[in-house]
Scaffold this motif. Sequence first.
Motif, PDB file in Angstrom:
ATOM      1  N   ALA A   1       0.853  -1.189   0.000  1.00 57.62           N
ATOM      2  CA  ALA A   1       0.000   0.000   0.000  1.00 57.62           C
ATOM      3  C   ALA A   1       0.887   1.237   0.000  1.00 57.62           C
ATOM      4  O   ALA A   1       1.805   1.346   0.822  1.00 57.62           O
ATOM      5  CB  ALA A   1      -0.919   0.002   1.218  1.00 57.62           C
ATOM      6  N   GLN A   2       0.617   2.164  -0.899  1.00 58.92           N
ATOM      7  CA  GLN A   2       1.386   3.395  -1.007  1.00 58.92           C
ATOM      8  C   GLN A   2       0.466   4.573  -0.695  1.00 58.92           C
ATOM      9  O   GLN A   2      -0.548   4.788  -1.365  1.00 58.92           O
ATOM     10  CB  GLN A   2       1.986   3.543  -2.401  1.00 58.92           C
ATOM     11  CG  GLN A   2       2.776   4.836  -2.597  1.00 58.92           C
ATOM     12  CD  GLN A   2       3.389   4.925  -3.981  1.00 58.92           C
ATOM     13  OE1 GLN A   2       3.538   3.920  -4.667  1.00 58.92           O
ATOM     14  NE2 GLN A   2       3.729   6.126  -4.395  1.00 58.92           N
TER      15      GLN A   2
ATOM     16  N   ASN B   1       5.537  -5.066   6.988  1.00 56.82           N
ATOM     17  CA  ASN B   1       6.691  -4.168   6.964  1.00 56.82           C
ATOM     18  C   ASN B   1       6.223  -2.783   6.539  1.00 56.82           C
ATOM     19  O   ASN B   1       5.212  -2.639   5.829  1.00 56.82           O
ATOM     20  CB  ASN B   1       7.767  -4.659   5.985  1.00 56.82           C
ATOM     21  CG  ASN B   1       8.341  -6.002   6.397  1.00 56.82           C
ATOM     22  OD1 ASN B   1       9.102  -6.090   7.333  1.00 56.82           O
ATOM     23  ND2 ASN B   1       7.950  -7.057   5.672  1.00 56.82           N
ATOM     24  N   THR B   2       6.968  -1.762   6.968  1.00 52.27           N
ATOM     25  CA  THR B   2       6.664  -0.391   6.588  1.00 52.27           C
ATOM     26  C   THR B   2       7.940   0.321   6.187  1.00 52.27           C
ATOM     27  O   THR B   2       9.042  -0.059   6.596  1.00 52.27           O
ATOM     28  CB  THR B   2       5.998   0.384   7.745  1.00 52.27           C
ATOM     29  OG1 THR B   2       6.899   0.413   8.856  1.00 52.27           O
ATOM     30  CG2 THR B   2       4.691  -0.260   8.154  1.00 52.27           C
ATOM     31  N   ALA B   3       7.784   1.372   5.393  1.00 52.84           N
ATOM     32  CA  ALA B   3       8.892   2.246   5.022  1.00 52.84           C
ATOM     33  C   ALA B   3       8.392   3.676   5.185  1.00 52.84           C
ATOM     34  O   ALA B   3       7.502   4.107   4.446  1.00 52.84           O
ATOM     35  CB  ALA B   3       9.347   1.982   3.590  1.00 52.84           C
ATOM     36  N   SER B   4       8.951   4.390   6.152  1.00 55.31           N
ATOM     37  CA  SER B   4       8.460   5.736   6.461  1.00 55.31           C
ATOM     38  C   SER B   4       9.602   6.545   7.057  1.00 55.31           C
ATOM     39  O   SER B   4       9.670   6.706   8.276  1.00 55.31           O
ATOM     40  CB  SER B   4       7.277   5.667   7.424  1.00 55.31           C
ATOM     41  OG  SER B   4       7.609   4.857   8.551  1.00 55.31           O
ATOM     42  N   SER B   5      10.494   7.016   6.218  1.00 59.06           N
ATOM     43  CA  SER B   5      11.659   7.760   6.681  1.00 59.06           C
ATOM     44  C   SER B   5      11.231   9.058   7.353  1.00 59.06           C
ATOM     45  O   SER B   5      10.470   9.851   6.792  1.00 59.06           O
ATOM     46  CB  SER B   5      12.583   8.061   5.490  1.00 59.06           C
ATOM     47  OG  SER B   5      13.688   8.830   5.907  1.00 59.06           O
TER      48      SER B   5
ATOM     49  N   ALA C   1      -2.590   1.582  11.514  1.00 62.45           N
ATOM     50  CA  ALA C   1      -1.213   2.065  11.609  1.00 62.45           C
ATOM     51  C   ALA C   1      -1.242   3.583  11.673  1.00 62.45           C
ATOM     52  O   ALA C   1      -2.009   4.236  10.942  1.00 62.45           O
ATOM     53  CB  ALA C   1      -0.388   1.604  10.412  1.00 62.45           C
ATOM     54  N   GLN C   2      -0.418   4.126  12.564  1.00 60.26           N
ATOM     55  CA  GLN C   2      -0.348   5.581  12.710  1.00 60.26           C
ATOM     56  C   GLN C   2       1.087   6.051  12.492  1.00 60.26           C
ATOM     57  O   GLN C   2       1.991   5.618  13.200  1.00 60.26           O
ATOM     58  CB  GLN C   2      -0.837   6.027  14.090  1.00 60.26           C
ATOM     59  CG  GLN C   2      -2.341   6.069  14.234  1.00 60.26           C
ATOM     60  CD  GLN C   2      -2.778   6.760  15.519  1.00 60.26           C
ATOM     61  OE1 GLN C   2      -1.954   7.093  16.370  1.00 60.26           O
ATOM     62  NE2 GLN C   2      -4.084   6.960  15.656  1.00 60.26           N
ATOM     63  N   TRP C   3       1.286   6.930  11.491  1.00 60.98           N
ATOM     64  CA  TRP C   3       2.562   7.592  11.269  1.00 60.98           C
ATOM     65  C   TRP C   3       2.463   9.013  11.817  1.00 60.98           C
ATOM     66  O   TRP C   3       1.428   9.686  11.661  1.00 60.98           O
ATOM     67  CB  TRP C   3       2.885   7.660   9.778  1.00 60.98           C
ATOM     68  CG  TRP C   3       3.243   6.360   9.154  1.00 60.98           C
ATOM     69  CD1 TRP C   3       4.481   5.783   9.090  1.00 60.98           C
ATOM     70  CD2 TRP C   3       2.378   5.458   8.453  1.00 60.98           C
ATOM     71  NE1 TRP C   3       4.441   4.590   8.411  1.00 60.98           N
ATOM     72  CE2 TRP C   3       3.149   4.364   8.009  1.00 60.98           C
ATOM     73  CE3 TRP C   3       1.007   5.465   8.172  1.00 60.98           C
ATOM     74  CZ2 TRP C   3       2.618   3.309   7.296  1.00 60.98           C
ATOM     75  CZ3 TRP C   3       0.464   4.410   7.466  1.00 60.98           C
ATOM     76  CH2 TRP C   3       1.270   3.344   7.038  1.00 60.98           C
ATOM     77  N   SER C   4       3.529   9.504  12.381  1.00 64.93           N
ATOM     78  CA  SER C   4       3.504  10.849  12.942  1.00 64.93           C
ATOM     79  C   SER C   4       4.872  11.504  12.794  1.00 64.93           C
ATOM     80  O   SER C   4       5.904  10.823  12.809  1.00 64.93           O
ATOM     81  CB  SER C   4       3.103  10.818  14.422  1.00 64.93           C
ATOM     82  OG  SER C   4       4.019  10.019  15.169  1.00 64.93           O
TER      83      SER C   4
ATOM     84  N   TYR D   1       3.375   0.573   3.158  1.00 65.40           N
ATOM     85  CA  TYR D   1       3.048  -0.555   4.040  1.00 65.40           C
ATOM     86  C   TYR D   1       2.937  -1.796   3.160  1.00 65.40           C
ATOM     87  O   TYR D   1       2.253  -1.778   2.124  1.00 65.40           O
ATOM     88  CB  TYR D   1       1.734  -0.316   4.777  1.00 65.40           C
ATOM     89  CG  TYR D   1       1.162  -1.567   5.430  1.00 65.40           C
ATOM     90  CD1 TYR D   1       1.590  -1.986   6.688  1.00 65.40           C
ATOM     91  CD2 TYR D   1       0.211  -2.345   4.762  1.00 65.40           C
ATOM     92  CE1 TYR D   1       1.072  -3.128   7.274  1.00 65.40           C
ATOM     93  CE2 TYR D   1      -0.313  -3.492   5.348  1.00 65.40           C
ATOM     94  CZ  TYR D   1       0.123  -3.877   6.595  1.00 65.40           C
ATOM     95  OH  TYR D   1      -0.377  -5.016   7.180  1.00 65.40           O
ATOM     96  N   SER D   2       3.621  -2.867   3.539  1.00 65.42           N
ATOM     97  CA  SER D   2       3.554  -4.115   2.773  1.00 65.42           C
ATOM     98  C   SER D   2       3.252  -5.269   3.712  1.00 65.42           C
ATOM     99  O   SER D   2       3.628  -5.249   4.899  1.00 65.42           O
ATOM    100  CB  SER D   2       4.870  -4.374   2.029  1.00 65.42           C
ATOM    101  OG  SER D   2       5.939  -4.536   2.936  1.00 65.42           O
TER     102      SER D   2
END
Length: 502
Positions: free
Chosen positions: A45-46, A75-79, A94-97, A109-110
């Motif tokens: 998911a992008q 897995n996630t990728a969020s630099s 999922a929460q990105w901040s 998110y994969s």
Amino acid sequence: MSRLPFYLLTGILLVAGIALSIHRHIQFEVPWTPGEQRQVWEIEAQVNFSAQGDPVLVDMALPSHQQGYRILTENTASSGYGLSFLEDQRGRRAQWSTREAAGAQQLYYSAQLLVVPDGRPREIQPPPLPDNIHWESPFASAANQVIEHAHQRSADPFTFTRELVRDFTGDRQGENARLLLTQFDRTPLLVRLLNEAGVHAREVSGLLLEDGRRRQNLTSWLQVFGEDGKWVLFNPRTGEQGRPDNLLLWEDRGQAVLEVQGGINSNISFSMIQHNQPAAAAVRNQLADNTLLNFSIHSLPLEEQALFQTILLIPIGALVVVFLRVLVGIKTSGTFMPVLIALAFIQTTLLTGLVGFLLVVAVGLVIRSYLSHLNLLLVARVSAVIITVIGIISVFSVLSYRFGLNAGLTITFFPMIILSWTIERMSILWEEEGPKEVLIQGGGSLLTAVLAYLAMNNPWVRHITFNFLGVQMILMSLILLLGNYTGYRLLELRRFKPVTED
């Protein structure tokens, strides 16, 4: 003395072993065969949005274990973003901040999902009905007429939903339906009409899985609950009832799939690919779950797993030895020495192991015959034999390496103490019973070791003993039953051949 407690014990062991193995196969989906393949989907998911230089909070719905699919890895990728996985009444999210972000942003998110054809539907509580649904004029009259028309041609919530959707589709779409569609989107409108009619329903989001597809969007579905609490999916565009086999419910609580605070123009797209992998690898993370009924070697570190993979084969060799000694009547040098030799054969391969064993024992017997003339004490004599065996193995390993025979280097896997005692016993047996008895017991030991090796090195046996610990109970019950045998051995029947001839 009654044998009832004995048979009761063996029966309990047998039933418990079979029950644990079946439970492990059904509950944790561990395959019976080693080469079985499982279908796995990899989904990415992008999330894209434009940040405005302020703090950003991105909240995205995540799929959960459901009928037909089970999550293996995530897995996630969020630099530059903090990440938390939450689970509450809204489901898994999922929460990105981050404190500050500006410009175009991309979050990934994969997940790997295992296809489980026989999975059961997950228990979901029906949503509460709204207290008051307000319709503006003239939509209130149109909604009541649409509901009444579908209600007359239905018998339960599911048939009512099907008829209601059809009234908004194709040629059956009337003036009232067209009027409502000018003001409301199709799926939220259908949910509102169902709730107005007293039917528990909500809009959920699903992803249709197609191999190799990119930039796919979620589709809306109707989740309708019956009077018994069971739920059914409906296609809001066609009215088809039932869940397609390739549909993954990404969000099933009626909540927003994506919420972005501190950003604009947000959207989410999906890419997916399907592949097959061994079933044992596909369910490995399930096998590591720390539950009461999951006695799994997979919960141990890999080094210990490799060790136990060999140790769990020993009961198979022990069963072969008990069968050959008790029922067939084969004589061996030492009771379970053939099992240890068979373990060495697994490391060296059968041909290399046989040649190495015969060479070491033959040279050891020659040297042991010289030691017998020295009249040494038993402990000193056996110690000298051990040193001799080590020297013989070292010489053979060096010579093999010099001649380019790398297989000869594996002779070091032989248990040196067991070889030393075997040489000692055969030497004493030679002196007391003669070479014939040495050949009988030595040949019996080799035959037993070869048969034990063939049983222990079988891929099916290795797979079952490692993945189903209940098999150890089954082996124990079989060995106890064989130990209760007091009849004639097969090789002893030749002693009675003259009687049958007379």
